[in-house]
Structures are given as C-alpha cells and as structure tokens.
Design a protein around this motif. Structure first.
Motif, PDB file in Angstrom:
ATOM      1  N   ASP A  85       0.824  -1.200   0.000  1.00 50.26           N
ATOM      2  CA  ASP A  85       0.000   0.000   0.000  1.00 50.26           C
ATOM      3  C   ASP A  85       0.866   1.260   0.000  1.00 50.26           C
ATOM      4  O   ASP A  85       1.715   1.445   0.873  1.00 50.26           O
ATOM      5  CB  ASP A  85      -0.926   0.005   1.219  1.00 50.26           C
TER       6      ASP A  85
ATOM      7  N   ARG B 198       0.357   4.367   0.800  1.00 51.22           N
ATOM      8  CA  ARG B 198       0.333   5.211   2.001  1.00 51.22           C
ATOM      9  C   ARG B 198       1.203   4.627   3.106  1.00 51.22           C
ATOM     10  O   ARG B 198       1.903   5.354   3.809  1.00 51.22           O
ATOM     11  CB  ARG B 198      -1.102   5.427   2.468  1.00 51.22           C
ATOM     12  N   GLU B 199       1.184   3.325   3.248  1.00 54.71           N
ATOM     13  CA  GLU B 199       2.014   2.703   4.289  1.00 54.71           C
ATOM     14  C   GLU B 199       3.497   2.757   3.928  1.00 54.71           C
ATOM     15  O   GLU B 199       4.350   2.903   4.797  1.00 54.71           O
ATOM     16  CB  GLU B 199       1.549   1.279   4.563  1.00 54.71           C
TER      17      GLU B 199
ATOM     18  N   ASP C 199       0.917   0.678  -7.724  1.00 53.52           N
ATOM     19  CA  ASP C 199      -0.533   0.516  -7.790  1.00 53.52           C
ATOM     20  C   ASP C 199      -1.266   1.813  -8.101  1.00 53.52           C
ATOM     21  O   ASP C 199      -2.428   1.787  -8.495  1.00 53.52           O
ATOM     22  CB  ASP C 199      -1.068  -0.062  -6.480  1.00 53.52           C
TER      23      ASP C 199
ATOM     24  N   ARG D 114      -0.220  10.523   7.167  1.00 52.19           N
ATOM     25  CA  ARG D 114      -1.391   9.841   6.596  1.00 52.19           C
ATOM     26  C   ARG D 114      -2.459  10.849   6.174  1.00 52.19           C
ATOM     27  O   ARG D 114      -3.092  10.700   5.134  1.00 52.19           O
ATOM     28  CB  ARG D 114      -1.962   8.836   7.599  1.00 52.19           C
TER      29      ARG D 114
END
Length: 189
Positions: free
Chosen positions: A79, A81-82, A131, A180
């Motif tokens: 992911d 964001r992570e 992604d 985040r």
C-alpha cells in the motif's frame, strides 16, 4: 589494556553507529575520522583503515542507510500510504543516515555498494507507488514516482527540521498520523 593491543570487535559497525549518532545530534560537519577514533577508543588510523577517508565513511553510512530504508519500505507492504509512512518513520528513526544519504557532495558517488543499495531502496519505493498508476504510460508512472518521493521526503525533512512545530498546518504532533492525513489529501494518479 592499551589501544595498541585492544581488539575492538566489529570496529566498522561501531564507527558507523558513532557517526550516525554524532550526525544526528551535531550535524555532518562535526564528523571527523580522528574524532570517531577517540569516541571508539582506538588509534586514529583505525577508521581510515576501514573507510579510507571521511567521504568513504559517509558513503558506508549512506549505503547502510539505503539498505535500512529498503527493509523499512519493503516491510510496509504494497500500500502506497504505508510505504510513504515507512519512509517518514525511517527518516525519524535514522536521522544520521538520512542526513547523508542524499548528499552526493559528501559521498563517493561511484561506489558500487552505494549504487546497489540506492537501487534496492528505490525499487522498494517505486513498488509502493506502482498501484497508483498501473495502466499509465511509463513517463506518467515515473512522474508519479517522483511526486511520491518528493512528497514524503519533503514532509520528512520538514518534520525533522522542526518547520512544522507550532504550525497551523500540523493538526497533530504525531508525524505518522499527520503524514497519513497529508497523503489522503493528495492524489498522485
């Protein structure tokens, strides 16, 4: 036991750790091989034996930093964001490494180990962005990768330098939570 007969153990790792700590607290300009030798209680020639010169030491520290960063980013999963938060986390946990990794003026840029470590960390960061733009042309994917790197690197630098302290832009004092929030507000695809 005198310095001449003392076996230090893993002197290379000890000097790198001392350099990272000193850079984090005093800045890169404070680093000298002689000073690190004093801290490690070894002869002044010992660090030069392992690193050659100051640039060799900083190159080894940057190489170690890129490897640590690659591990942090890979451990974050796919992911974006992570992965981005992992980048910020790395910068905050390893400030001495972070401060030299992108300073080409301080490093032996032709070092093959440094190049390989940069490639590994870059691949891990790009994997986190993949992604976001899977069906886009290569140029668009590269632009998104650059935007993502710039965004997280800039945020990490601003946080580390204290620019967000007492800022109305910082809605929390938790850098990961704020990162985040920032990432949720931007769209890179």
């Amino acid at each position: 036991m005198g310095k001449s007969t003392y076996h230090h153990g893993d002197l290379r790792a000890t000097i790198l750790a001392a350099a990272a700590e000193q850079i984090a607290t005093e800045g890169v300009d404070a680093i000298s091989l002689r000073g690190l030798a004093r801290r490690a209680e070894v002869s002044h020639a010992a660090p030069a034996h392992h690193f050659g010169d100051r640039a060799g030491l900083l190159t080894a520290l940057a190489t170690e930093g890129f490897d640590l960063l690659a591990a942090e980013l890979t451990g974050a999963g796919p992911d974006f964001r992570e992965v981005a938060v992992a980048y910020v986390r790395f910068a905050l946990r390893h400030p001495g490494h972070f401060d030299v990794m992108y300073r080409s003026d301080l490093l032996h840029g032709d070092d093959p180990q440094l190049a390989a470590a940069r490639t590994r960390s870059g691949a891990a960061l790009r994997a986190g962005v993949a992604d976001l733009t899977p069906a886009r042309p290569q140029q668009r994917r590269q632009a998104a990768q650059l935007a993502a790197w710039s965004l997280v690197h800039g945020f990490a630098s601003l946080w580390r330098e204290g620019a967000l302290r007492n800022s109305t832009l910082a809605t929390t004092d938790d850098p990961e939570a704020l990162a985040r929030e920032m990432l949720a507000a931007v769209q890179l695809d």
